[in-house]
Design an enzyme around this catalytic site. Structure first.
Site, mmCIF file in Angstrom:
data_model
loop_
_atom_site.group_PDB
_atom_site.id
_atom_site.type_symbol
_atom_site.label_atom_id
_atom_site.label_comp_id
_atom_site.label_asym_id
_atom_site.label_seq_id
_atom_site.Cartn_x
_atom_site.Cartn_y
_atom_site.Cartn_z
ATOM 1 N N HIS A 182 -77.404 -37.627 27.697
ATOM 2 C CA HIS A 182 -76.126 -37.724 28.400
ATOM 3 C C HIS A 182 -75.328 -36.424 28.370
ATOM 4 C CE1 HIS A 182 -72.688 -40.148 30.012
ATOM 5 N NE2 HIS A 182 -73.687 -40.892 30.439
ATOM 6 N N ASP A 203 -66.343 -44.803 25.099
ATOM 7 C CA ASP A 203 -66.197 -45.756 26.203
ATOM 8 C C ASP A 203 -67.549 -46.278 26.688
ATOM 9 O OD1 ASP A 203 -63.445 -45.629 26.240
ATOM 10 O OD2 ASP A 203 -63.362 -44.053 27.744
ATOM 11 N N GLU A 259 -55.483 -46.272 26.055
ATOM 12 C CA GLU A 259 -55.995 -45.241 26.937
ATOM 13 C C GLU A 259 -55.110 -45.207 28.192
ATOM 14 O OE1 GLU A 259 -60.040 -44.747 28.005
ATOM 15 O OE2 GLU A 259 -60.800 -44.863 25.943
#
Length: 536
Positions: free
Chosen positions: A89, A150, A263
């Site tokens: 990633h 997340d 957030e």
């Protein structure tokens, strides 16, 4: 049989190329492969902006396999690099190498299952384990890690090499603040256990160390009792000052009278408010920015995203607790959106969005992401110059914004944050689409990233990149500031040949000249347009 002979022949060529002292059969036993599929998979990442083919790929079954490979690299007469790769990633080729071996840490057969110690409230996990699997293993004991990212389909070693942040970080700190102990293979091929008490220099260096000092093969993660359900709330603001004041107030709360996750995100066009990140807003009844009073605010809205965790036995009181907290906030009164869902579904929310994007062919596209830590004192200037300025009224993906408390971060780690008590993450999580629309092209978005960085620099904001990416060492020195001397000293102590994580472009491997480094180890753009993405 023919395939095995070809593989053995290829590995023999590798031995000659890099001066390995191991026998071909020993390399095969370790799990080293030059299979085209494995090499191709290791040559790209989530960013899809660079491609670098390694000489080979290692699929280890244990920490000893990793240690044996790194030791062979350290003792190799010609030298070669070793880069650990989790779920791939990275954005800018950080886990790639063209001068050595990629260690594929995630995947079937690697490392063993997480081991939960319920009485001691921690879990031991393989460095390549994905956080989603850590969660599932812990939930079987009614427990869960405290701090998250997340997106859960990331490797433990990968997030701990950066920091690992989400909406819980204001209270629990980043994931690196919730680690008891690590097993690490250093750049000398030594397998070492480290903690705050045992080998503390290595422990602190590795956490947030971008893979420069060792490969994490085991992490001992702190746990807490897992809640059963989550009340998930979003409210909107048209006034940035009110938005940030409320966010900062919420992260100052302690004890039970607080939200568990804080957030937020910025909405600069009407398309974004109804996109995958804003799943509360029904496609059948889309929300219009103009209906929420943003016309006098440059067309920009700000969404505060908060949650309250609870057990089903407390369902009678959860509404009152949330109402008491919401009464102290100054959001647009008609903009409250609420949903209730199981804890695991909330944590795994982004994966569901991923599946939708994959079905539309919109996941495997270039991702010119830019993540910044912005000091609290400069966040209003950032809003005026970027959200209401550089971005215009179009974007190509979510823009997250939320504050964190610096006292929840251990300054002994390798991570660099702004020198203020409160700082913000601002994350431009954008996707480049080849759909003919200029504002969604890779060239446009990477150029906009450069404009944002230039603006921050000229305004003297002293922002720090999270998941940093620089081309030359002088930029890295500026990034690390006062931490650079220690960072360099730890590199010489634990990876003196600069074997590990060369894709970060911080240190040149000692067996390569500067000219060779430029040719062999800087990622090559997949497309010509992507060249812009490595020039921040």
């Amino acid at each position: 049989m023919a395939t095995k002979l070809l593989l053995t022949f290829a590995i023999c060529r590798l031995i000659v190329t890099v001066g390995l002292t191991l026998e071909p059969t020993e390399l095969l036993r370790l799990g080293l492969t030059v299979d085209p599929f494995d090499v191709e998979s290791a040559s790209v990442d989530f960013g899809l902006m660079t491609k670098v083919e390694p000489l080979a790929v290692l699929r280890p079954s244990s920490a000893k396999d990793v240690a044996q490979l790194v030791k062979a690299a350290y003792e190799s007469s010609h030298g070669f690099t070793v880069s650990a790769r989790g779920h791939g990633h990275s954005i800018n080729g950080q886990a790639q190498t063209g001068t050595g071996v990629v260690v594929q840490m995630s995947g079937v057969g690697s490392g063993g299952k997480p081991r939960v110690w319920g009485g001691d409230m921690y879990v031991d996990v393989w460095g390549g384990e994905l956080w989603i699997d850590v969660l599932k293993s812990c939930l079987a004991y009614g427990l869960a890690p405290k701090s998250w990212t997340d997106y859960l389909y990331l490797s433990v070693g990968g997030t701990l090499s950066n920091a690992g942040i989400s909406g819980q970080a204001f209270h629990h700190g980043p994931q690196i603040s919730n680690v008891h102990e690590l097993d690490v293979v250093t750049g000398k091929g030594e397998l070492m256990t480290c903690s705050k008490e045992q080998n503390p220099e290595l422990f602190h260096a590795v956490l947030g160390g971008l893979g420069q000092f060792g490969i994490i093969t085991r992490a001992r993660i702190s746990l807490e009792p897992a809640p059963q359900r989550v009340r998930w709330i979003r409210v909107l603001y048209s006034n940035f000052s009110a938005f940030t004041k409320d966010q900062e107030y919420l992260i100052s709360l302690h004890g039970n009278q607080k939200f568990d996750y804080v957030e937020g995100f910025v909405i600069v066009d009407e398309g974004l408010i109804n996109n995958w990140r804003s799943s509360f807003f029904s496609p059948r009844n889309p929300v219009k920015i103009s209906s929420l009073g943003s016309n006098n605010n440059g067309g920009v809205l700000y969404c505060l995203e908060i949650t309250k965790n609870y057990h089903e036995s407390k369902v009678e009181t959860i509404d009152q607790e949330i109402e008491a907290l919401l009464k102290k906030l100054n959001f647009i009164p008609t903009s409250v959106f609420t949903t209730d869902l199981p804890y695991v579904d909330f944590l795994d929310r982004v994966h569901k969005a991923e599946l939708k994007l994959r079905s539309k062919g919109m996941w495997e596209v270039p991702h010119p992401w830019l993540n910044l830590f912005v000091p609290k004192s400069k966040i209003a200037d950032f809003d005026r110059g970027v959200f209401k300025g550089i971005l215009g009224n179009k974007t190509s993906g979510p823009i997250l914004i939320y504050p964190m408390n610096k006292n929840k971060w251990d300054d002994k780690s390798s991570v660099v944050t702004p020198d203020e008590d409160v700082f913000y993450l601002v994350a431009f999580l954008r996707s480049a689409l080849d759909n003919g629309e200029e504002t969604q092209s890779l060239e446009y978005l990477t150029n906009q990233n450069r404009q944002i960085l230039k603006f921050c620099d000229e305004d003297g904001m002293k922002v720090k990149q999270y998941l940093p990416h620089y081309k030359i060492q002088s930029e890295w020195k500026e990034h690390y500031g006062s931490k650079w001397d220690r960072f360099q000293r730890m590199k010489m102590k634990f990876d003196p040949r600069h074997i590990l994580a060369s894709g970060q472009n911080i240190f040149t491997p000692t067996f390569l000249s500067s000219s060779n480094m430029m040719v062999m180890d800087i990622p090559i753009p997949i497309k010509q347009k992507a060249r812009e993405s490595i020039d921040f």
